[in-house]
Design a protein around this motif. Sequence first.
Motif, PDB file in Angstrom:
ATOM      1  N   LEU A 132       0.868  -1.180   0.000  1.00 47.75           N
ATOM      2  CA  LEU A 132       0.000   0.000   0.000  1.00 47.75           C
ATOM      3  C   LEU A 132       0.901   1.223   0.000  1.00 47.75           C
ATOM      4  CD1 LEU A 132      -2.982   1.148   0.545  1.00 47.75           C
ATOM      5  CD2 LEU A 132      -2.140   1.449   2.854  1.00 47.75           C
ATOM      6  N   GLU A 133       0.943   1.920  -1.124  1.00 53.21           N
ATOM      7  CA  GLU A 133       1.726   3.141  -1.211  1.00 53.21           C
ATOM      8  C   GLU A 133       1.145   4.032  -2.297  1.00 53.21           C
ATOM      9  OE1 GLU A 133       5.741   1.876  -1.939  1.00 53.21           O
ATOM     10  OE2 GLU A 133       5.333   1.258  -3.979  1.00 53.21           O
ATOM     11  N   LYS A 134       1.289   5.333  -2.101  1.00 57.25           N
ATOM     12  CA  LYS A 134       0.868   6.333  -3.091  1.00 57.25           C
ATOM     13  C   LYS A 134      -0.609   6.223  -3.451  1.00 57.25           C
ATOM     14  CE  LYS A 134       5.480   6.368  -5.050  1.00 57.25           C
ATOM     15  NZ  LYS A 134       6.308   6.134  -6.229  1.00 57.25           N
ATOM     16  N   GLY A 149      -0.221  13.080   0.846  1.00 59.45           N
ATOM     17  CA  GLY A 149       0.385  13.293   2.149  1.00 59.45           C
ATOM     18  C   GLY A 149       0.880  12.008   2.785  1.00 59.45           C
ATOM     19  N   ALA A 150       1.307  12.157   4.002  1.00 58.77           N
ATOM     20  CA  ALA A 150       1.827  11.034   4.781  1.00 58.77           C
ATOM     21  C   ALA A 150       0.701  10.390   5.591  1.00 58.77           C
ATOM     22  CB  ALA A 150       2.915  11.528   5.734  1.00 58.77           C
ATOM     23  N   ILE A 151       0.873   9.133   5.930  1.00 57.42           N
ATOM     24  CA  ILE A 151      -0.082   8.456   6.810  1.00 57.42           C
ATOM     25  C   ILE A 151       0.176   8.945   8.230  1.00 57.42           C
ATOM     26  CG2 ILE A 151      -0.804   6.240   7.767  1.00 57.42           C
ATOM     27  CD1 ILE A 151      -0.043   5.029   5.009  1.00 57.42           C
ATOM     28  N   ARG A 152      -0.834   9.573   8.825  1.00 60.90           N
ATOM     29  CA  ARG A 152      -0.688  10.133  10.170  1.00 60.90           C
ATOM     30  C   ARG A 152      -1.482   9.367  11.219  1.00 60.90           C
ATOM     31  NH1 ARG A 152      -0.928  16.034   7.954  1.00 60.90           N
ATOM     32  NH2 ARG A 152       1.298  16.431   7.763  1.00 60.90           N
ATOM     33  N   ARG A 153      -2.423   8.562  10.770  1.00 64.83           N
ATOM     34  CA  ARG A 153      -3.289   7.866  11.723  1.00 64.83           C
ATOM     35  C   ARG A 153      -3.656   6.501  11.150  1.00 64.83           C
ATOM     36  NH1 ARG A 153      -9.362   9.096  12.840  1.00 64.83           N
ATOM     37  NH2 ARG A 153      -9.686   8.056  14.811  1.00 64.83           N
ATOM     38  N   VAL A 154      -3.606   5.495  11.991  1.00 61.55           N
ATOM     39  CA  VAL A 154      -3.991   4.138  11.608  1.00 61.55           C
ATOM     40  C   VAL A 154      -4.921   3.612  12.692  1.00 61.55           C
ATOM     41  CG1 VAL A 154      -3.191   1.785  11.186  1.00 61.55           C
ATOM     42  CG2 VAL A 154      -1.790   3.729  10.435  1.00 61.55           C
ATOM     43  N   HIS A 188     -15.560  14.219   5.657  1.00 61.31           N
ATOM     44  CA  HIS A 188     -14.528  15.010   6.329  1.00 61.31           C
ATOM     45  C   HIS A 188     -14.278  16.332   5.616  1.00 61.31           C
ATOM     46  CE1 HIS A 188     -13.283  11.805   9.100  1.00 61.31           C
ATOM     47  NE2 HIS A 188     -13.611  10.991   8.114  1.00 61.31           N
ATOM     48  N   GLN A 189     -13.709  17.254   6.366  1.00 62.57           N
ATOM     49  CA  GLN A 189     -13.273  18.532   5.783  1.00 62.57           C
ATOM     50  C   GLN A 189     -12.009  18.318   4.954  1.00 62.57           C
ATOM     51  OE1 GLN A 189     -14.713  21.596   6.247  1.00 62.57           O
ATOM     52  NE2 GLN A 189     -16.150  21.107   7.865  1.00 62.57           N
ATOM     53  N   THR A 190     -11.014  17.618   5.534  1.00 62.08           N
ATOM     54  CA  THR A 190      -9.715  17.487   4.870  1.00 62.08           C
ATOM     55  C   THR A 190      -9.158  16.069   4.821  1.00 62.08           C
ATOM     56  OG1 THR A 190      -8.522  17.974   6.923  1.00 62.08           O
ATOM     57  CG2 THR A 190      -9.043  19.843   5.488  1.00 62.08           C
ATOM     58  N   ALA A 191      -9.583  15.172   5.678  1.00 60.52           N
ATOM     59  CA  ALA A 191      -8.966  13.852   5.792  1.00 60.52           C
ATOM     60  C   ALA A 191      -9.349  12.911   4.648  1.00 60.52           C
ATOM     61  CB  ALA A 191      -9.328  13.207   7.126  1.00 60.52           C
ATOM     62  N   TRP A 192      -8.349  12.225   4.125  1.00 60.87           N
ATOM     63  CA  TRP A 192      -8.526  11.118   3.186  1.00 60.87           C
ATOM     64  C   TRP A 192      -8.385   9.836   3.984  1.00 60.87           C
ATOM     65  CZ3 TRP A 192      -8.010  11.100  -2.477  1.00 60.87           C
ATOM     66  CH2 TRP A 192      -8.015  12.389  -3.044  1.00 60.87           C
ATOM     67  N   HIS A 193      -9.059   8.765   3.540  1.00 58.53           N
ATOM     68  CA  HIS A 193      -8.936   7.468   4.193  1.00 58.53           C
ATOM     69  C   HIS A 193      -8.711   6.366   3.155  1.00 58.53           C
ATOM     70  CE1 HIS A 193     -11.013   9.606   7.506  1.00 58.53           C
ATOM     71  NE2 HIS A 193     -10.235   8.819   8.229  1.00 58.53           N
ATOM     72  N   ALA A 194      -7.933   5.375   3.544  1.00 56.79           N
ATOM     73  CA  ALA A 194      -7.747   4.167   2.747  1.00 56.79           C
ATOM     74  C   ALA A 194      -8.218   3.014   3.619  1.00 56.79           C
ATOM     75  CB  ALA A 194      -6.291   3.988   2.342  1.00 56.79           C
ATOM     76  N   MET A 195      -9.177   2.237   3.134  1.00 55.30           N
ATOM     77  CA  MET A 195      -9.776   1.140   3.903  1.00 55.30           C
ATOM     78  C   MET A 195      -9.417  -0.197   3.270  1.00 55.30           C
ATOM     79  SD  MET A 195     -13.622   2.467   4.572  1.00 55.30           S
ATOM     80  CE  MET A 195     -13.938   3.862   5.616  1.00 55.30           C
ATOM     81  N   ILE A 196      -8.975  -1.129   4.118  1.00 55.13           N
ATOM     82  CA  ILE A 196      -8.638  -2.476   3.675  1.00 55.13           C
ATOM     83  C   ILE A 196      -9.244  -3.456   4.663  1.00 55.13           C
ATOM     84  CG2 ILE A 196      -6.774  -4.096   3.181  1.00 55.13           C
ATOM     85  CD1 ILE A 196      -4.981  -1.546   2.882  1.00 55.13           C
ATOM     86  N   LEU A 225      -6.447   3.781   7.179  1.00 55.05           N
ATOM     87  CA  LEU A 225      -5.301   4.678   7.253  1.00 55.05           C
ATOM     88  C   LEU A 225      -5.761   6.067   6.847  1.00 55.05           C
ATOM     89  CD1 LEU A 225      -4.341   1.798   5.734  1.00 55.05           C
ATOM     90  CD2 LEU A 225      -2.183   2.757   6.438  1.00 55.05           C
ATOM     91  N   SER A 226      -5.282   7.081   7.537  1.00 50.01           N
ATOM     92  CA  SER A 226      -5.695   8.447   7.267  1.00 50.01           C
ATOM     93  C   SER A 226      -4.473   9.350   7.118  1.00 50.01           C
ATOM     94  CB  SER A 226      -6.573   8.973   8.413  1.00 50.01           C
ATOM     95  OG  SER A 226      -6.952  10.313   8.170  1.00 50.01           O
ATOM     96  N   ASN A 227      -4.607  10.371   6.294  1.00 52.44           N
ATOM     97  CA  ASN A 227      -3.520  11.327   6.131  1.00 52.44           C
ATOM     98  C   ASN A 227      -3.630  12.495   7.116  1.00 52.44           C
ATOM     99  OD1 ASN A 227      -5.660  12.713   4.979  1.00 52.44           O
ATOM    100  ND2 ASN A 227      -4.502  13.436   3.223  1.00 52.44           N
ATOM    101  N   GLU A 228      -4.561  12.401   8.059  1.00 52.04           N
ATOM    102  CA  GLU A 228      -4.734  13.445   9.078  1.00 52.04           C
ATOM    103  C   GLU A 228      -4.869  12.805  10.456  1.00 52.04           C
ATOM    104  OE1 GLU A 228      -4.551  16.645   8.575  1.00 52.04           O
ATOM    105  OE2 GLU A 228      -4.659  16.686   6.389  1.00 52.04           O
ATOM    106  N   TYR A 229      -4.453  13.531  11.482  1.00 52.41           N
ATOM    107  CA  TYR A 229      -4.684  13.102  12.854  1.00 52.41           C
ATOM    108  C   TYR A 229      -6.171  13.276  13.174  1.00 52.41           C
ATOM    109  CZ  TYR A 229       0.373  13.422  13.322  1.00 52.41           C
ATOM    110  OH  TYR A 229       1.718  13.261  13.149  1.00 52.41           O
ATOM    111  N   TYR A 230      -6.647  12.590  14.194  1.00 58.56           N
ATOM    112  CA  TYR A 230      -8.049  12.718  14.594  1.00 58.56           C
ATOM    113  C   TYR A 230      -8.329  14.149  15.026  1.00 58.56           C
ATOM    114  CZ  TYR A 230     -12.326  12.397  17.260  1.00 58.56           C
ATOM    115  OH  TYR A 230     -13.585  12.615  17.743  1.00 58.56           O
TER     116      TYR A 230
END
Length: 125
Positions: free
Chosen positions: A20-22, A26-31, A47-55, A105-110
């Motif tokens: 899982l990459e790219k 941004g960077a993964i900040r929260r799992v 969300h306002q700004t957060a992206w999520h990747a779900m597996i 995985l999220s690119n933003e903190y909670y």
Amino acid sequence: MAQLIDLPTFGSEAGNLTVLEKVMPGAIRRVFYIYGVDAAQRAGHRHQTAWHAMICLSGSCRVYCNNGDDESFAVLDNPRKCLVIEPRDWHLMEQFSSGTILLVLSNEYYDPADYIYERYSLQTV
């Protein structure tokens, strides 16, 4: 709109390795991971700004997504599948099978201020 992608997987006699990459900016900040689900549904927000990747690492679930213009359903039932959810995607997880483990995985903190619970007007779920 949310996008279901097949993750690169490399198999050998020793087993499988899935990468899982790219998949989001941004960077993964929260799992975090969701398991032991007794409720019929989880989430119900965007969300306002957060992206999520779900597996889905084990078991399966269905994810409803709506970006205000389009809506879709994705079934996560294989650890090689990843659902990338953009901030504008109102999403709802449902139909969890027994033993499901959903990794997120999220690119933003909670941040509680990042959550928008209001549904889009054209939602059917």
